[in-house]
Write an enzyme that holds these catalytic residues in place. Structure first.
Site, PDB file in Angstrom:
ATOM      1  N   LYS A 101      15.470  22.070 -10.120  1.00 55.00           N
ATOM      2  CA  LYS A 101      14.751  20.632 -10.437  1.00 55.00           C
ATOM      3  C   LYS A 101      15.826  20.029 -11.480  1.00 55.00           C
ATOM      4  O   LYS A 101      16.491  20.218 -12.296  1.00 55.00           O
ATOM      5  CB  LYS A 101      13.729  21.116 -11.276  1.00 55.00           C
ATOM      6  CG  LYS A 101      12.404  21.866 -10.590  1.00 55.00           C
ATOM      7  CD  LYS A 101      11.699  20.711  -9.963  1.00 55.00           C
ATOM      8  CE  LYS A 101      10.999  20.010 -10.656  1.00 55.00           C
ATOM      9  NZ  LYS A 101       9.505  20.230 -10.737  1.00 55.00           N
ATOM     10  N   HIS A 106       0.591  -1.176   0.041  1.00 59.70           N
ATOM     11  CA  HIS A 106      -0.110  -0.174   0.011  1.00 59.70           C
ATOM     12  C   HIS A 106       0.742   1.262  -0.120  1.00 59.70           C
ATOM     13  O   HIS A 106       0.545   2.231   0.307  1.00 59.70           O
ATOM     14  CB  HIS A 106      -0.878  -0.138   1.312  1.00 59.70           C
ATOM     15  CG  HIS A 106      -1.619  -1.282   1.419  1.00 59.70           C
ATOM     16  ND1 HIS A 106      -2.855  -1.515   0.888  1.00 59.70           N
ATOM     17  CD2 HIS A 106      -1.263  -2.286   2.342  1.00 59.70           C
ATOM     18  CE1 HIS A 106      -3.300  -2.813   1.492  1.00 59.70           C
ATOM     19  NE2 HIS A 106      -2.215  -3.243   2.136  1.00 59.70           N
ATOM     20  N   GLU A 134       9.061   8.977 -16.643  1.00 63.71           N
ATOM     21  CA  GLU A 134       7.971   9.298 -16.903  1.00 63.71           C
ATOM     22  C   GLU A 134       7.426   9.123 -18.282  1.00 63.71           C
ATOM     23  O   GLU A 134       6.336   8.532 -18.427  1.00 63.71           O
ATOM     24  CB  GLU A 134       7.574  10.962 -16.621  1.00 63.71           C
ATOM     25  CG  GLU A 134       7.849  11.301 -15.378  1.00 63.71           C
ATOM     26  CD  GLU A 134       7.721  12.942 -15.333  1.00 63.71           C
ATOM     27  OE1 GLU A 134       9.177  13.294 -15.350  1.00 63.71           O
ATOM     28  OE2 GLU A 134       6.993  13.392 -15.195  1.00 63.71           O
ATOM     29  N   SER A 170      14.549  22.104 -15.101  1.00 59.45           N
ATOM     30  CA  SER A 170      13.319  22.804 -15.525  1.00 59.45           C
ATOM     31  C   SER A 170      13.822  24.143 -15.958  1.00 59.45           C
ATOM     32  O   SER A 170      14.969  24.766 -15.674  1.00 59.45           O
ATOM     33  CB  SER A 170      12.657  22.957 -14.337  1.00 59.45           C
ATOM     34  OG  SER A 170      11.859  24.314 -14.248  1.00 59.45           O
TER      35      SER A 170
END
Ligand code: ARG
Length: 462
Positions: A288, A161, A295, A282
């Site tokens: 970043k 979980h 992704e 970024s």
């Protein structure tokens, strides 16, 4: 011959050429030119067989086979003029062959049809992709094995979980993916073995009256045997569906792993550092470092499974044998194959380059009362408590630690004994994370010895 005239391949009974819109919906040359090499290999095998069986002369076959090589090199060099009026790769190649060698070109299409031709070409193309997927999976498995071997005894939290459950080892987590990609590998191999029957010579749908030798063309093209039913041979696209479903399951595995890498590389987790080669920055936030490759891999399953669904829908309800609907098979498969291979390669690169942050993993492994099960097991093993009672006692100790804002090993013996008076000092031996993982020696468990044994087993297999 202009685009307005009737088609030079099948135009015999047609007075006029097709409407421009008809041509646009009908043509597949825009995408099926990717099968040029397969089309030419199939035609060369067919021509050789026609000569061997006496259907055409040796000199015609020789001219055809040589001419096809010329056409192939024109295509490979980018010199070939593809024509939409000629619909597809099969007719583009044959028309050019006629220009190159003249009259013998007209004998190539004896005893075959575009229906068995396209099934053959497409099978050869899909087979190449299965071979590429096999290589990609093997490389990815090797990269995972290297990670697993290096970190066979590095502790990290195991989750259920996405809540801390029990400590596991980094190697064990990597090996879980080796099992998954290993099953994908076996699906790829199964699919290849099952699809490897030659449609060539099934002709339009019924076979042919020419004395062709389908065994010979099958062998020449690396098929195990000719497909045994001509109706099935031209209308079967199971091989494409199996390719797409195999790709889809593998893409699900890639996506799950990619998701873990996204989570693990976040500032909150810091379990891994992805290399600069597979990350981006970024344009506005200088701090970043984004896991874009992960992704995108995570997302690829959408289009790959989309292709699977699309082709399932194209094929459902089609009567035997060939229908033009089946021309819609290729773009889906091409796109899925491109993206599957890319995702495999990107994942391999990421796994090879990534660094597991051993300290962060270890720190996280000890938090969240991850050795609570070890404590309960100790109460069963040493004090002889029934597991349900041990679970209850452990729950009270977890609550106590939570109240005190400390971890289980930080509770004093007095604290422990206030919950169960028989608890002794020995209990602390099972509360460390390293002892926890070392103790999980059951077959397939997370103990470093077990992980090393599995790495060894896989190294012998791949
Ligand atoms: N371009 C067609 C396809 O991809 C080739 C087969 C055409 N056969 C036919 N009978 N029209 O399916």
């Amino acid at each position: 011959m202009t685009d307005q005239s009737s088609n030079q391949m099948w135009g015999g009974r047609f007075a006029a050429g097709p409407d421009a819109i008809m041509e646009a919906i009908n043509a597949s040359i825009g995408f099926d030119q990717r099968m040029a090499a397969q089309d030419i290999a199939g035609s060369r095998a067919h021509a050789a067989m026609l000569a061997a069986t006496g259907v055409i002369s040796d000199s015609d076959a020789e001219a055809i086979r040589e001419g096809l090589l010329t056409v192939l090199s024109e295509i490979q060099n980018g010199e070939f003029q593809f024509s939409t009026a000629l619909e597809d790769i099969h007719m583009n190649v044959e028309a050019r062959l006629k220009e190159v060698i003249g009259e013998p070109a007209g004998r190539l299409h004896t005893g075959r049809s575009r229906n068995d031709q396209v099934a053959t070409d497409f099978k050869l193309w899909v087979r190449d992709q299965l071979d590429a997927a096999e290589s990609g999976l093997l490389a990815l498995i090797q990269a995972l094995l290297a990670q697993a071997e290096a970190g066979a005894d590095w502790v990290m939290p195991g989750f259920t979980h996405l809540q801390t459950a029990q400590p596991v080892t980094w190697g064990h987590h990597m090996m879980a993916y080796v099992e998954m990609f290993g099953r994908d590998l076996s699906r790829v191999r199964d699919a290849r073995a099952r699809m490897n029957e030659s449609p060539l010579g099934a002709a339009a749908l019924a076979g042919t009256s020419f004395p062709i030798d389908r065994q010979m063309t099958a062998e020449a093209l690396g098929f195990d045997r000719p497909a045994a039913n001509s109706l099935d041979a031209v209308s079967d696209r199971d091989f494409a569906l199996e390719f797409l479903s195999t790709a889809s399951i593998c893409a699900v595995h890639l996506s799950r792993f990619a998701e873990e890498l996204v989570i693990w590389s976040s500032a909150q987790f810091r379990f891994v550092t992805l290399s600069d080669r597979f990350s981006t920055g970024s344009s506005i936030m200088p701090q970043k470092k984004n896991p874009d490759a992960a992704e995108l891999i995570r997302a690829k399953v959408g289009r790959i499974y989309g292709a699977n669904t699309a082709l399932m829908m194209v094929m459902k309800g089609l009567p035997l044998a060939y229908s033009k609907d089946m021309q819609e098979d290729k773009e889906q498969v091409f796109d899925a194959a491109d993206n599957w291979m890319l995702a495999l390669a990107a994942m391999e690169g990421m796994v090879k380059d990534m660094t597991a942050n051993r300290e962060s993993l270890a720190a996280a492994a000890g938090s969240g009362f991850s050795t609570a099960t070890d404590l309960a097991d100790w109460l069963v093993r040493v004090l002889g408590l029934p597991f349900r009672d041990a679970h209850h006692v452990t729950g009270s100790l977890v609550a106590m630690a939570e109240n005190k804002g400390c971890d289980l090993p930080d509770l004093t013996l007095e604290d422990m004994q206030s919950v169960h008076s028989d608890i002794t000092d020995d209990v602390y031996s099972v509360l460390t994370v390293q002892n926890s993982v070392n103790s999980r020696q059951s077959y397939g468990g997370t103990a470093p010895d077990q992980v090393r044994a599995q790495v060894k087993r896989w190294k012998a297999l791949v």
